[in-house]
Design a protein around this motif. Structure first.
Motif, mmCIF file in Angstrom:
data_model
loop_
_atom_site.group_PDB
_atom_site.id
_atom_site.type_symbol
_atom_site.label_atom_id
_atom_site.label_comp_id
_atom_site.label_asym_id
_atom_site.label_seq_id
_atom_site.Cartn_x
_atom_site.Cartn_y
_atom_site.Cartn_z
ATOM 1 N N GLN A 38 31.363 67.503 37.802
ATOM 2 C CA GLN A 38 30.575 66.099 38.102
ATOM 3 C C GLN A 38 28.890 66.224 37.843
ATOM 4 N N LEU A 39 28.488 67.451 37.388
ATOM 5 C CA LEU A 39 27.277 67.802 37.177
ATOM 6 C C LEU A 39 26.963 67.378 35.637
ATOM 7 N N PRO A 40 26.002 66.506 35.315
ATOM 8 C CA PRO A 40 25.732 66.039 33.842
ATOM 9 C C PRO A 40 25.356 67.355 33.034
ATOM 10 N N PHE A 41 25.754 67.183 32.102
ATOM 11 C CA PHE A 41 25.531 68.446 31.006
ATOM 12 C C PHE A 41 25.006 67.844 29.754
ATOM 13 N N ILE A 42 23.831 67.955 29.313
ATOM 14 C CA ILE A 42 23.121 67.470 28.048
ATOM 15 C C ILE A 42 22.725 68.789 27.190
ATOM 16 N N CYS A 43 22.930 68.728 25.871
ATOM 17 C CA CYS A 43 22.281 69.527 24.990
ATOM 18 C C CYS A 43 21.916 68.930 23.824
ATOM 19 N N GLY A 44 21.052 69.489 23.183
ATOM 20 C CA GLY A 44 20.591 69.020 22.071
ATOM 21 C C GLY A 44 20.795 69.833 20.622
ATOM 22 N N ASP A 45 20.587 69.073 19.565
ATOM 23 C CA ASP A 45 20.888 69.882 18.306
ATOM 24 C C ASP A 45 19.639 70.595 18.120
ATOM 25 N N PHE A 46 19.649 71.502 16.964
ATOM 26 C CA PHE A 46 18.361 72.433 16.632
ATOM 27 C C PHE A 46 17.626 71.550 15.808
ATOM 28 N N VAL A 47 16.277 71.835 15.435
ATOM 29 C CA VAL A 47 15.436 71.392 14.704
ATOM 30 C C VAL A 47 16.241 71.162 13.263
ATOM 31 N N SER A 48 15.759 69.973 12.754
ATOM 32 C CA SER A 48 16.664 69.639 11.353
ATOM 33 C C SER A 48 16.225 70.651 10.172
ATOM 34 N N VAL A 49 14.929 71.012 10.160
ATOM 35 C CA VAL A 49 14.509 71.609 8.942
ATOM 36 C C VAL A 49 15.098 73.316 9.202
ATOM 37 N N TRP A 50 14.983 73.669 10.390
ATOM 38 C CA TRP A 50 15.608 75.135 10.728
ATOM 39 C C TRP A 50 17.114 74.932 10.469
ATOM 40 N N ARG A 51 17.736 74.023 10.681
ATOM 41 C CA ARG A 51 19.380 73.831 10.920
ATOM 42 C C ARG A 51 19.619 73.758 9.461
ATOM 43 N N SER A 52 19.037 73.063 8.562
ATOM 44 C CA SER A 52 19.269 72.976 7.009
ATOM 45 C C SER A 52 19.091 74.198 6.459
ATOM 46 N N SER A 53 18.328 74.988 7.032
ATOM 47 C CA SER A 53 17.658 76.689 6.020
ATOM 48 C C SER A 53 18.932 77.503 6.702
ATOM 49 N N CYS A 54 19.400 77.330 7.663
ATOM 50 C CA CYS A 54 20.350 78.341 8.331
ATOM 51 C C CYS A 54 21.680 77.482 8.533
ATOM 52 N N GLU A 55 22.098 76.683 7.637
ATOM 53 C CA GLU A 55 23.340 75.887 8.231
ATOM 54 C C GLU A 55 24.778 76.699 8.346
ATOM 55 N N GLU A 56 24.935 77.658 7.659
ATOM 56 C CA GLU A 56 26.081 78.524 7.605
ATOM 57 C C GLU A 56 26.039 79.248 9.097
ATOM 58 N N LYS A 57 25.125 79.625 9.829
ATOM 59 C CA LYS A 57 25.027 80.111 11.052
ATOM 60 C C LYS A 57 25.128 79.102 12.339
ATOM 61 N N CYS A 58 24.316 77.867 11.683
ATOM 62 C CA CYS A 58 24.119 76.883 12.776
ATOM 63 C C CYS A 58 25.290 75.952 12.976
ATOM 64 N N LEU A 59 26.055 75.618 11.944
ATOM 65 C CA LEU A 59 27.252 74.865 11.785
ATOM 66 C C LEU A 59 28.399 75.116 13.049
ATOM 67 N N PRO A 60 28.767 76.443 13.076
ATOM 68 C CA PRO A 60 29.971 76.591 14.118
ATOM 69 C C PRO A 60 29.249 76.772 15.450
ATOM 70 N N ILE A 61 27.951 76.790 15.380
ATOM 71 C CA ILE A 61 27.454 76.877 17.160
ATOM 72 C C ILE A 61 27.233 75.176 17.590
ATOM 73 N N ARG A 62 26.771 74.563 16.570
ATOM 74 C CA ARG A 62 26.471 72.962 16.468
ATOM 75 C C ARG A 62 27.844 72.236 16.865
#
Length: 80
Positions: free
Chosen positions: A1-25
């Motif tokens: 019952q504890l709220p859990f909130i997470c956010g995405d990566f910085v979009s510029v960085w995410r797009s430059s490392c998409e292969e690494k970020c996609l599975p984590i995201r």
């Protein structure tokens, strides 16, 4: 019952490392969908600290907006 909130990566960085970020995201999104008190916060259009050098951290204005988005996510979980 504890709220859990997470956010995405910085979009510029995410797009430059998409292969690494996609599975984590995807794992973060799936986790938020699977557990009841969770939200995944999008970070589209939020700028990095420095587009040329520090593309992994959000700038001050983006952090403020991200805080607002986290608060909205918290409110949608708790109903407060």
């Amino acid at each position: 019952q504890l709220p859990f909130i997470c956010g995405d990566f910085v979009s510029v960085w995410r797009s430059s490392c998409e292969e690494k970020c996609l599975p984590i995201r995807q794992a973060l999104v799936n986790t938020c969908c699977r557990i009841g008190f969770a939200r995944f916060v999008l970070t589209d259009l939020l700028e990095s600290n420095d587009l040329d050098r520090d593309t992994i951290h959000f700038c001050a204005e983006a952090l403020y907006e991200l805080g607002m988005r986290y608060f909205a996510a918290w409110r949608s979980i708790t109903g407060k």
